[in-house]
Structure formats: C-alpha cells, structure tokens
Design a protein around this motif. Structure first.
Motif, PDB file in Angstrom:
ATOM      1  N   SER A 288       0.853  -1.199   0.000  1.00 23.25           N
ATOM      2  CA  SER A 288       0.000   0.000   0.000  1.00 23.25           C
ATOM      3  C   SER A 288       0.888   1.248   0.000  1.00 23.25           C
ATOM      4  O   SER A 288       1.940   1.262   0.650  1.00 23.25           O
ATOM      5  CB  SER A 288      -0.924   0.008   1.238  1.00 23.25           C
ATOM      6  OG  SER A 288      -1.786  -1.111   1.218  1.00 23.25           O
ATOM      7  N   ASN A 289       0.393   2.298  -0.724  1.00 24.85           N
ATOM      8  CA  ASN A 289       1.129   3.565  -0.782  1.00 24.85           C
ATOM      9  C   ASN A 289       0.200   4.635  -1.353  1.00 24.85           C
ATOM     10  O   ASN A 289      -0.995   4.367  -1.575  1.00 24.85           O
ATOM     11  CB  ASN A 289       2.381   3.431  -1.635  1.00 24.85           C
ATOM     12  CG  ASN A 289       3.457   4.440  -1.228  1.00 24.85           C
ATOM     13  OD1 ASN A 289       3.174   5.494  -0.640  1.00 24.85           O
ATOM     14  ND2 ASN A 289       4.704   4.114  -1.538  1.00 24.85           N
ATOM     15  N   ARG A 290       0.777   5.820  -1.600  1.00 22.67           N
ATOM     16  CA  ARG A 290      -0.004   6.932  -2.176  1.00 22.67           C
ATOM     17  C   ARG A 290       0.803   7.632  -3.280  1.00 22.67           C
ATOM     18  O   ARG A 290       2.026   7.623  -3.234  1.00 22.67           O
ATOM     19  CB  ARG A 290      -0.357   7.970  -1.121  1.00 22.67           C
ATOM     20  CG  ARG A 290      -1.281   7.471  -0.007  1.00 22.67           C
ATOM     21  CD  ARG A 290      -1.564   8.560   1.018  1.00 22.67           C
ATOM     22  NE  ARG A 290      -0.307   9.071   1.622  1.00 22.67           N
ATOM     23  CZ  ARG A 290      -0.257  10.151   2.388  1.00 22.67           C
ATOM     24  NH1 ARG A 290      -1.379  10.824   2.659  1.00 22.67           N
ATOM     25  NH2 ARG A 290       0.884  10.559   2.876  1.00 22.67           N
ATOM     26  N   ILE A 291       0.070   8.212  -4.203  1.00 21.93           N
ATOM     27  CA  ILE A 291       0.687   9.050  -5.251  1.00 21.93           C
ATOM     28  C   ILE A 291      -0.001  10.432  -5.216  1.00 21.93           C
ATOM     29  O   ILE A 291      -1.237  10.506  -5.287  1.00 21.93           O
ATOM     30  CB  ILE A 291       0.534   8.443  -6.666  1.00 21.93           C
ATOM     31  CG1 ILE A 291       1.396   7.167  -6.772  1.00 21.93           C
ATOM     32  CG2 ILE A 291       0.942   9.436  -7.749  1.00 21.93           C
ATOM     33  CD1 ILE A 291       1.314   6.493  -8.143  1.00 21.93           C
ATOM     34  N   ARG A 292       0.837  11.439  -5.125  1.00 17.20           N
ATOM     35  CA  ARG A 292       0.296  12.815  -5.089  1.00 17.20           C
ATOM     36  C   ARG A 292       0.403  13.429  -6.498  1.00 17.20           C
ATOM     37  O   ARG A 292       1.499  13.545  -7.063  1.00 17.20           O
ATOM     38  CB  ARG A 292       1.099  13.669  -4.110  1.00 17.20           C
ATOM     39  CG  ARG A 292       0.555  15.114  -4.005  1.00 17.20           C
ATOM     40  CD  ARG A 292       1.360  15.906  -3.004  1.00 17.20           C
ATOM     41  NE  ARG A 292       0.865  17.277  -2.894  1.00 17.20           N
ATOM     42  CZ  ARG A 292       1.388  18.229  -2.158  1.00 17.20           C
ATOM     43  NH1 ARG A 292       2.489  17.936  -1.414  1.00 17.20           N
ATOM     44  NH2 ARG A 292       0.876  19.449  -2.120  1.00 17.20           N
ATOM     45  N   TRP A 293      -0.744  13.788  -7.035  1.00 19.59           N
ATOM     46  CA  TRP A 293      -0.791  14.416  -8.362  1.00 19.59           C
ATOM     47  C   TRP A 293      -0.747  15.945  -8.181  1.00 19.59           C
ATOM     48  O   TRP A 293      -1.623  16.514  -7.565  1.00 19.59           O
ATOM     49  CB  TRP A 293      -2.058  14.030  -9.123  1.00 19.59           C
ATOM     50  CG  TRP A 293      -2.121  12.552  -9.487  1.00 19.59           C
ATOM     51  CD1 TRP A 293      -2.801  11.592  -8.856  1.00 19.59           C
ATOM     52  CD2 TRP A 293      -1.466  11.971 -10.565  1.00 19.59           C
ATOM     53  NE1 TRP A 293      -2.613  10.385  -9.438  1.00 19.59           N
ATOM     54  CE2 TRP A 293      -1.779  10.584 -10.533  1.00 19.59           C
ATOM     55  CE3 TRP A 293      -0.603  12.452 -11.587  1.00 19.59           C
ATOM     56  CZ2 TRP A 293      -1.308   9.684 -11.464  1.00 19.59           C
ATOM     57  CZ3 TRP A 293      -0.170  11.529 -12.506  1.00 19.59           C
ATOM     58  CH2 TRP A 293      -0.487  10.146 -12.442  1.00 19.59           C
ATOM     59  N   GLN A 294       0.389  16.514  -8.681  1.00 19.24           N
ATOM     60  CA  GLN A 294       0.585  17.977  -8.536  1.00 19.24           C
ATOM     61  C   GLN A 294       1.218  18.514  -9.855  1.00 19.24           C
ATOM     62  O   GLN A 294       2.196  17.978 -10.348  1.00 19.24           O
ATOM     63  CB  GLN A 294       1.513  18.284  -7.372  1.00 19.24           C
ATOM     64  CG  GLN A 294       1.661  19.781  -7.090  1.00 19.24           C
ATOM     65  CD  GLN A 294       2.516  20.047  -5.860  1.00 19.24           C
ATOM     66  OE1 GLN A 294       3.144  19.117  -5.301  1.00 19.24           O
ATOM     67  NE2 GLN A 294       2.548  21.296  -5.406  1.00 19.24           N
ATOM     68  N   ILE A 295       0.591  19.592 -10.397  1.00 16.64           N
ATOM     69  CA  ILE A 295       1.060  20.174 -11.684  1.00 16.64           C
ATOM     70  C   ILE A 295       2.396  20.871 -11.401  1.00 16.64           C
ATOM     71  O   ILE A 295       2.516  21.678 -10.496  1.00 16.64           O
ATOM     72  CB  ILE A 295       0.062  21.190 -12.217  1.00 16.64           C
ATOM     73  CG1 ILE A 295      -1.293  20.484 -12.523  1.00 16.64           C
ATOM     74  CG2 ILE A 295       0.575  21.894 -13.486  1.00 16.64           C
ATOM     75  CD1 ILE A 295      -2.419  21.446 -12.910  1.00 16.64           C
ATOM     76  N   PRO A 296       3.424  20.514 -12.162  1.00 16.94           N
ATOM     77  CA  PRO A 296       4.736  21.160 -11.972  1.00 16.94           C
ATOM     78  C   PRO A 296       4.658  22.639 -12.308  1.00 16.94           C
ATOM     79  O   PRO A 296       4.007  23.036 -13.272  1.00 16.94           O
ATOM     80  CB  PRO A 296       5.649  20.394 -12.935  1.00 16.94           C
ATOM     81  CG  PRO A 296       4.759  19.790 -13.953  1.00 16.94           C
ATOM     82  CD  PRO A 296       3.467  19.536 -13.294  1.00 16.94           C
ATOM     83  N   ARG A 297       5.389  23.507 -11.597  1.00 18.75           N
ATOM     84  CA  ARG A 297       5.380  24.947 -11.833  1.00 18.75           C
ATOM     85  C   ARG A 297       6.659  25.385 -12.502  1.00 18.75           C
ATOM     86  O   ARG A 297       7.717  24.855 -12.275  1.00 18.75           O
ATOM     87  CB  ARG A 297       5.234  25.701 -10.516  1.00 18.75           C
ATOM     88  CG  ARG A 297       3.989  25.335  -9.696  1.00 18.75           C
ATOM     89  CD  ARG A 297       2.708  25.645 -10.451  1.00 18.75           C
ATOM     90  NE  ARG A 297       1.509  25.267  -9.648  1.00 18.75           N
ATOM     91  CZ  ARG A 297       0.314  25.260 -10.129  1.00 18.75           C
ATOM     92  NH1 ARG A 297       0.093  25.551 -11.426  1.00 18.75           N
ATOM     93  NH2 ARG A 297      -0.706  24.926  -9.385  1.00 18.75           N
TER      94      ARG A 297
END
Length: 217
Positions: A208-217
């Motif tokens: 189990s884990n997580r992925i953080r979706w974040q738009i690169p700046r």
C-alpha cells in the motif's frame, strides 16, 4: 516271734557241742559193742538245755455284733430328662467374589512439544524506487489543462514472482481520471521482491502507498 529267737546263743553252742559228743559216744559204743545201758547213763549225764517255747499268739477280740437296725436307704430322685437345645442351622450365604482390582493405569507423561521451527517469514518489498513508478510526464493532459490535483491511495497484490496482479484505490484524489491513471501506472511498472512464509518458501503479498498528483510549476 520264731522259736529259735528265744534261745540264748551261749546255750545254743553248748547244746550243739553236747549233741556232737553224744553222737560221737553213741557211735563209739556201737562200734565197740558197748551195752545200751552205758549209753543211757551217758545220755542222762548230758545237760540238755531246755528251750522255752514261745507263748501262743493272742487271739483278736471278736467283732461287735451287727446292728439289726439298718438306716433307711436314701430316696432315689429321678433327674428330669434334659431338654435338648434347639438345633440352629447356620445358613452360610456364598458371597460373590469381587472382581480383581485392575492395576492402576501407568501414567506416561506426554512428550514435550517439539521446539517451534525457526520463523523464516519475510515480508515482500518493492523492487527499485516506488517514486519512479509515476512521474510528471505521466500527468493526464486534460487534468493538467483543468489544473486538477489530488492524492490517490492504493493497494496492490503481487504473486510469488513479484508481479502485480491487482490494484485497488483505497483513498480517492477526487478525480476519477487521476485514480485510474494511478493503478494503471502501478500495474505496469511496479515490481516486488516476493516475501517468504515461516518455512522459507517464496510467497506473494500486498503493498500500500499513495501518489500525489501535482502540476509542476
């Protein structure tokens, strides 16, 4: 008392001597043809000792005359016939023998349990860096244009070969396309070192884990 017991011993010796002399003279006279008168004269001259005869024994007194009157005989009492005691018959009842007591059971203590086998279990682990399973280049274009971001939690299942066999979203980012892209990337790129059971045999597992979706700046 006997007759010989009343004669004085001295007189007895003298009488014996005189008798012997008389016998000798008599024999001598017979041999020499002496007259019988000479023998008589010699015999008269002999001093014969008179021997006293013992007195006759005294007669016992006559017994008293019997008494004519006899005492009456004692009455004859006939004893009653004894009553025989009642005959008691003892009935002996045979008591059944008790069965033999079985020997006490021999208690054999149980064998001590075998020592537990060494625990060789080992959890699986991701092969490589899980952070490289999804990068900025994998950001969905539409979500980037719409500037949608979020964090998707997931849990995967892998087999003994370390390959992912299933993926489930445990926490949504709020955007279905980001969640779907997460499981797609993990199933394609995720690899695992399989775990081991207690006996040391390879086994699959979960991760189990997580992925953080974040738009690169």
């Amino acid at each position: 008392m006997a007759y010989g017991d009343n004669v004085d011993p001295k007189n007895r010796v003298v009488a014996i001597v005189l008798v012997g002399l008389f016998t000798a003279v008599l024999g001598y006279g017979l041999v020499n043809g002496l007259n019988i008168s000479i023998v008589k004269k010699i015999a008269e001259k002999l001093d014969v000792v008179d021997v006293e005869e013992p007195p006759p024994p005294e007669e016992p007194p006559p017994p008293p005359p019997p008494d004519n009157k006899l005492p009456p005989p004692p009455p004859v009492v006939t004893p009653p016939s004894p009553i025989p005691p009642p005959v008691t018959t003892n009935t002996v009842q045979s008591v059944p023998k008790a069965p033999p007591t079985p020997p006490p059971p021999v208690f054999t203590p149980p064998a001590p349990p075998a020592p537990p086998a060494p625990d060789l279990s080992q959890a699986g682990s991701p092969r490589g860096n899980p952070g490289r399973w999804a990068t900025n280049d994998d950001y969905p274009a539409r979500a980037m244009r719409e500037e949608r971001e979020g964090t998707t939690g997931f849990r995967v299942t892998y087999n003994v070969e370390g390959r992912v066999t299933s993926c489930d979203v445990t926490s949504s980012s709020g955007h279905a396309d980001l969640d779907a892209e997460t499981c797609k990337l993990i199933q394609r790129r995720g690899r695992f070192n399989p775990g081991k059971d207690r006996a040391g045999n390879p086994t699959g597992g979960t991760y189990s884990n997580r992925i953080r979706w974040q738009i690169p700046r």
